[in-house]
Design an enzyme around this catalytic site. Structure first.
Site, short mmCIF file in Angstrom:
data_model
loop_
_atom_site.label_atom_id
_atom_site.label_comp_id
_atom_site.label_asym_id
_atom_site.label_seq_id
_atom_site.Cartn_x
_atom_site.Cartn_y
_atom_site.Cartn_z
CG HIS A 1 -2.02 -1.05 1.08
ND1 HIS A 1 -2.41 -1.88 2.12
CD2 HIS A 1 -2.77 -1.41 0.01
CE1 HIS A 1 -3.37 -2.69 1.69
NE2 HIS A 1 -3.60 -2.43 0.42
CD GLU B 1 -0.50 0.09 4.58
OE1 GLU B 1 0.11 -0.97 4.43
OE2 GLU B 1 -1.74 0.16 4.71
CG HIS C 1 0.05 -4.43 4.86
ND1 HIS C 1 -0.66 -3.86 3.84
CD2 HIS C 1 0.43 -5.66 4.42
CE1 HIS C 1 -0.72 -4.71 2.81
NE2 HIS C 1 -0.08 -5.81 3.15
CD GLU D 1 -2.01 -4.10 9.13
OE1 GLU D 1 -1.46 -3.00 8.93
OE2 GLU D 1 -2.83 -4.62 8.34
ZN ZN Z 1 -1.70 -2.11 4.04
#
Ligand code: ZN
Length: 413
Positions: free
Chosen positions: A161, A164, A295, A368
């Site tokens: 992404h 990020e 992420h 994450e």
């Molecule tokens: Zn992401």
């Protein structure tokens, strides 16, 4: 080992060979740079449609093929990868306070320099070209680059992404730990000598570049591939061919930040990832055993699946579920994160994590990182360092993931 549908495995092996040919054919254009509005998918349509077959057509799982014994290549020795084009001059920069994050040009220079300094254990390649013509860099770190063997593999990817940015710094940090620690740190040295560690630093370089266009943030998540309705971008983490578009936080509307794309693997960047991962199948075995897709944010370790809230659906065995949970919880002990099933955060579908596990049999996780989307440069060192022990643990466990739930390594031979 995770369950793989027998018929599907055979299909994937055949496709892997086809993909190898396709990539070899595409390699001659590797120097192409710059926006190309008329860019067409680099793979034959027949391949794209074949790989887009719905999961249900693969038939019921059948027993895994017998072990082939020592891990040796059954494929022709590949020719050396084509030379990479020079890194571009700087075209973008981060806002004040974020300057330590790597722009695409800085990332390029960093990985080229690292590979050049460690040619015995690091091989840098481009696994594909983004819509706007940027390289998608991958590095293999192993003491077995040239001997034709395929030690147990583990994959870490970042940057799926655009916004990020911390997730790009994480594979770069892993690169530094392994290359700088080799020959000095006993654990790192042993892991490099017994594993193949694959790093894909930035799956979505166009998204990251657009996110900082003009020196300010744009909260841009998707890639930069145009859609038929004039909107821009596909959410790459909704574009993988595992329960594509089925459920949860995903959209069929091209303008959505969660747009799944026109078809599974319709994005050049996910095609590159698919072909790269499928090229690691040797003798019917996927040699990547474990993977993390980095992420931001939330300090979470998410195990499959995301597409359903059911803990053990039909396409997962209880044994594999136990391994996934044990690996995630142990990593969480090491980095202080919370481990949970991906759908506990929210249901999503067509993700890299679900495809890695569901289609490739790789014990895969989404991690994450950090506590916010845009965290200043000052957090990079601490937020990456806190994952060092968890990353080294997963590299270790890639040798025999089921050891996470067993006291004996007997099942791994
Ligand atoms: Zn992401």
């Amino acid at each position: 080992m995770a369950t793989l549908a027998g018929a599907g495995t055979r299909t994937r092996v055949v496709l892997g060979v086809v993909a190898l040919v396709a990539v070899a054919a595409a390699a001659v254009t590797i120097g192409t740079t710059g926006p190309t509005a008329t860019r067409t998918p680099s793979l034959p349509l027949a391949l794209a449609s074949a790989t887009a077959a719905p999961l249900g057509t693969l038939g019921p799982p059948s027993p895994a093929p017998p072990s082939i014994g020592p891990v040796v290549s059954l494929m022709p020795t590949p020719s050396p990868p084509p030379a990479l084009p020079p890194c571009p001059s700087e075209t973008e920069h981060f806002p004040a306070g974020y300057a330590a994050y790597h722009t695409y040009a800085e990332l390029c220079r960093a990985v080229v320099a690292a590979a050049a300094a460690h040619p015995d254990i690091a091989r840098l390649t481009s696994i594909g070209i983004s819509w706007q013509g940027r390289q998608i860099f991958a590095m293999e770190i192993s003491a077995h680059l040239a001997d034709g063997t395929h030690p147990p593999g583990v994959l870490f990817d970042g940057g799926t992404h655009g916004l990020e940015h911390l997730s790009v710094e994480m594979p770069l940090a892993i690169m530094g730990w392994l290359l700088d620690g080799y020959g000095k740190d006993a654990t790192v040295t042993r892991l490099v000598q017994t594993r193949a560690i694959f790093l894909v630093f930035d799956v979505n370089p166009d998204g990251a570049a657009f996110d900082i266009a003009g020196g300010r943030f744009h909260e841009w998540r998707k890639n930069h591939q145009p859609n038929a309705d004039g909107t821009i971008g596909t959410d790459l983490n909704r574009n993988y061919d595992d329960h594509w578009g089925c459920c949860g936080l995903v959209s069929a509307k091209p303008g959505s930040s969660y747009y799944r794309g026109g078809a599974p693997f319709s994005a050049l960047e996910t095609q590159a990832m698919r072909d790269f991962v499928e090229r690691q199948v040797f003798g019917g075995h996927q040699e990547i055993r474990a993977a993390v897709a980095f992420h931001t944010s939330g300090r979470l370790i998410l195990w499959p699946y995301g597409y359903t809230r059911t803990a053990i659906p039909d396409d997962m065995t209880a044994g594999d579920h136990a391994v996934l949970v044990a690996l995630a919880k142990h990593m969480a002990k090491l980095n202080g994160y919370i481990a949970e099933q991906a759908s506990s955060l929210y249901v999503d579908s067509g993700t890299a994590r679900d495809w890695y596990f569901g289609e490739q049999g790789i014990y895969a996780f989404t991690v994450e990182l950090g506590t916010g989307t845009y965290q200043r440069s000052s957090v990079i060192a601490s937020e990456t360092a806190r994952n060092r022990a968890a990353v080294l643990y997963l590299i270790e466990m890639a040798g025999c993931p089921s050891k996470a739930i067993e006291t004996s390594a007997a099942s791994c031979g």
